[in-house]
Design an enzyme around this catalytic site. Sequence first.
Site, PDB file in Angstrom:
ATOM      1  N   GLY A 100     -59.131 -17.083 141.724  1.00 29.84           N
ATOM      2  CA  GLY A 100     -59.907 -16.272 142.674  1.00 29.84           C
ATOM      3  C   GLY A 100     -59.050 -15.654 143.760  1.00 29.84           C
ATOM      4  N   GLY A 102     -57.547 -15.809 146.644  1.00 30.78           N
ATOM      5  CA  GLY A 102     -57.207 -16.869 147.591  1.00 30.78           C
ATOM      6  C   GLY A 102     -56.758 -16.331 148.935  1.00 30.78           C
ATOM      7  N   ARG A 103     -56.302 -15.103 148.913  1.00 29.96           N
ATOM      8  CA  ARG A 103     -55.904 -14.488 150.185  1.00 29.96           C
ATOM      9  C   ARG A 103     -56.166 -12.998 150.169  1.00 29.96           C
ATOM     10  NH1 ARG A 103     -49.418 -14.234 150.058  1.00 29.96           N
ATOM     11  NH2 ARG A 103     -49.145 -14.042 147.810  1.00 29.96           N
ATOM     12  N   LYS A 122     -54.846  -8.022 151.942  1.00 31.28           N
ATOM     13  CA  LYS A 122     -54.137  -9.154 151.343  1.00 31.28           C
ATOM     14  C   LYS A 122     -53.419  -9.882 152.474  1.00 31.28           C
ATOM     15  CE  LYS A 122     -50.855 -10.320 147.667  1.00 31.28           C
ATOM     16  NZ  LYS A 122     -50.235  -9.823 146.425  1.00 31.28           N
ATOM     17  N   GLY A 135     -54.007 -18.696 152.613  1.00 31.15           N
ATOM     18  CA  GLY A 135     -54.676 -17.392 152.649  1.00 31.15           C
ATOM     19  C   GLY A 135     -53.875 -16.305 153.345  1.00 31.15           C
ATOM     20  N   ARG A 192     -54.834  -2.860 150.662  1.00 36.34           N
ATOM     21  CA  ARG A 192     -54.630  -2.301 149.323  1.00 36.34           C
ATOM     22  C   ARG A 192     -55.871  -1.529 148.902  1.00 36.34           C
ATOM     23  NH1 ARG A 192     -52.585  -7.089 145.328  1.00 36.34           N
ATOM     24  NH2 ARG A 192     -54.686  -7.958 145.574  1.00 36.34           N
ATOM     25  N   ASP A 269     -54.522 -13.470 135.388  1.00 40.44           N
ATOM     26  CA  ASP A 269     -55.167 -13.167 136.667  1.00 40.44           C
ATOM     27  C   ASP A 269     -54.446 -12.018 137.376  1.00 40.44           C
ATOM     28  OD1 ASP A 269     -53.298 -15.501 136.714  1.00 40.44           O
ATOM     29  OD2 ASP A 269     -53.352 -15.136 138.868  1.00 40.44           O
TER      30      ASP A 269
HETATM   31  P1  AMP Z   1     -50.293 -14.928 142.166  1.00 37.83           P
HETATM   32  O1  AMP Z   1     -49.795 -15.414 140.836  1.00 37.83           O
HETATM   33  O2  AMP Z   1     -49.264 -14.926 143.253  1.00 37.83           O
HETATM   34  O3  AMP Z   1     -50.954 -13.594 142.047  1.00 37.83           O
HETATM   35  O4  AMP Z   1     -51.386 -15.949 142.715  1.00 37.83           O
HETATM   36  C1  AMP Z   1     -52.088 -16.865 141.934  1.00 37.83           C
HETATM   37  C2  AMP Z   1     -53.270 -17.396 142.693  1.00 37.83           C
HETATM   38  O5  AMP Z   1     -52.844 -18.058 143.880  1.00 37.83           O
HETATM   39  C3  AMP Z   1     -54.295 -16.370 143.128  1.00 37.83           C
HETATM   40  O6  AMP Z   1     -55.561 -16.930 142.986  1.00 37.83           O
HETATM   41  C4  AMP Z   1     -53.961 -16.135 144.584  1.00 37.83           C
HETATM   42  O7  AMP Z   1     -55.076 -15.720 145.331  1.00 37.83           O
HETATM   43  C5  AMP Z   1     -53.524 -17.529 145.001  1.00 37.83           C
HETATM   44  N1  AMP Z   1     -52.622 -17.505 146.168  1.00 37.83           N
HETATM   45  C6  AMP Z   1     -51.335 -17.080 146.206  1.00 37.83           C
HETATM   46  N2  AMP Z   1     -50.841 -17.212 147.446  1.00 37.83           N
HETATM   47  C7  AMP Z   1     -51.829 -17.720 148.222  1.00 37.83           C
HETATM   48  C8  AMP Z   1     -51.938 -18.082 149.598  1.00 37.83           C
HETATM   49  N3  AMP Z   1     -50.926 -17.964 150.450  1.00 37.83           N
HETATM   50  N4  AMP Z   1     -53.120 -18.558 150.016  1.00 37.83           N
HETATM   51  C9  AMP Z   1     -54.164 -18.699 149.181  1.00 37.83           C
HETATM   52  N5  AMP Z   1     -54.129 -18.397 147.897  1.00 37.83           N
HETATM   53  C10 AMP Z   1     -52.969 -17.906 147.406  1.00 37.83           C
HETATM   54 MG    MG Z   2     -52.323 -12.684 141.699  1.00 41.36          MG
END
Ligand code: AMP
Ligand code: MG
Length: 520
Positions: A100, A102-103, A122, A135, A192, A269
């Site tokens: 989901g 997350g941030r 973001k 986040g 974005r 994702d």
């Molecule tokens: P990514 O592979 O970096 O696109 O991220 C994978 C997952 O981790 C996604 O669900 C992002 O929303 C979550 N995520 C990455 N960095 C953070 C963060 N600093 N805080 C919360 N969720 C994060």
């Molecule tokens: Mg991602």
Amino acid sequence: MQLKINHNFTESLPADEIIENYRRQVKAACFSYVTPKRTKNPEILHISEDMVNTLGLTSSDSQSQLFKNVFTGNQVLENTTPYSMCYGGHQFGNWAGQLGDGRAINLFEVEHHNKQWQVQLKGAGETPYSRTADGLAVLRSSIREYLCSEAMFYLGVPTTRALSLSLSGDEVMRDMLYDGNQAYEKGAIVARVAPSFLRFGNFEIFAARQDHNTLKTLVDYTILNHFSHLGSPSKDNYIAFFAEVSQRTLDMIIHWQRVGFVHGVMNTDNMSILGLTIDYGPYGWLEGFDFGWTPNTTDREHKRYRFGNQPNIGLWNLYQLANALYPLIEETQPLETILENYKIDFEKKSLNMMKSKLGLEQFNDEDAQLIQNLEDTLLLTETDMTIFFRALSNFKKGEASKGLERVSAAFYTPNEVSDVVAQQWRNWFKNYDERLKKEMLTDAQRKLKMDAVNPKYVLRNYMAQLAIDDANKGDYKLIDELFQLLKNPYDEQPKQQKWFAKRPDWARHKVGCSMLSCSS
Ligand code: AMP
Ligand code: MG
């Protein structure tokens, strides 16, 4: 600010009933309402004027206090209800369950000139999907996302866009190399923009939970709003939808291969349902041409997401999407045919793309071999991809013996191009020259066409890092210089010649230049 706001997404799809912002599994809902975090001392560092216009805003809007407040998450526009999306994903080949936004927080949807845009922050704070993280986003990764998404757009690569880059004024703790050394870094927020931020994972999560109702609602919404040319949703159209996603994904990856872009984290994702490049994390640009290269240190061992493997991973990810859509289609054959076609189309499109890089337009049986020989030769010594292809357009018909000289600037150690390698190059240029005789174009015409597909300027890893180093010291000029440079990546821009250069030696092993982690 006069924005034509609408609420297609939130009005068409089921919302999470819980409105408190705590981390949880969110069931039978496509999104959760969330309010962005207020920040200590927001400051806008850069704005994409093009995006300002695209959304129907004016320059003076972009200078206003309201703009700053809204696009740093400090003020929610009237009549808007920000939300984060629920999705899952396969990460590095394994099902990871619910991930989901997350941030990421979607602020609103806006229509301008008959186009629909979602505007999203973001790094604007925690959401129900933040899991164990905060986040937030740091300045270095936000500069990278901001510059690269706009640069990709100007390169003609399908991508999400960026409207603004801001400092939050808050500090964010990160362990940049995952080696136990935590440190505070400047927090930042990127606004974005994309017609939709839906990913393969948004569909996979409902299939994984066997929630076929919500799955169908989401697929129908996607077809009606983003693939409306396919007609109204039906079983046949679910198949047509998958065929189109497959084709768009392939086209996007062919563009990546053309410009030497390595995404770095092609988890499902991070695969946009619209075939847009999305989530600029530990991405990188090829310097030396190398199918085995990945910038992502997290992937150092298996190199799953290496340059040469991107087309295969695109297909692997499409298999996961096919599995997710299967409950609505209940027939494997049409899905398998589409996946088989991906492989055939890849061969065709890849060949055509490489031919365009060489300035070849006519059909010739031996072109695949000529290209294979070129790639083999490029791999013999470290050869800068961008400089090589750009220099190749200066080749003149009938001058095979001068070929090597024309591209010599691309070799990282020119004096060490051994006799054997030089001989291989001479052979290749002889064959290339022979092949060019079958073409109608003059040298000058061919050069024009080649220069329109072989960029002169890309966001080399070290260039972004120089901008980051300056920004961390409070100097943001280089962000703008690179932004302006990359708006015209195919133009000569003689005053900017310094950026048409091989990676300097100091950048070879520097963190941020060739080594990046997911810590952002
Ligand atoms: P990514 O592979 O970096 O696109 O991220 C994978 C997952 O981790 C996604 O669900 C992002 O929303 C979550 N995520 C990455 N960095 C953070 C963060 N600093 N805080 C919360 N969720 C994060
Ligand atoms: Mg991602």
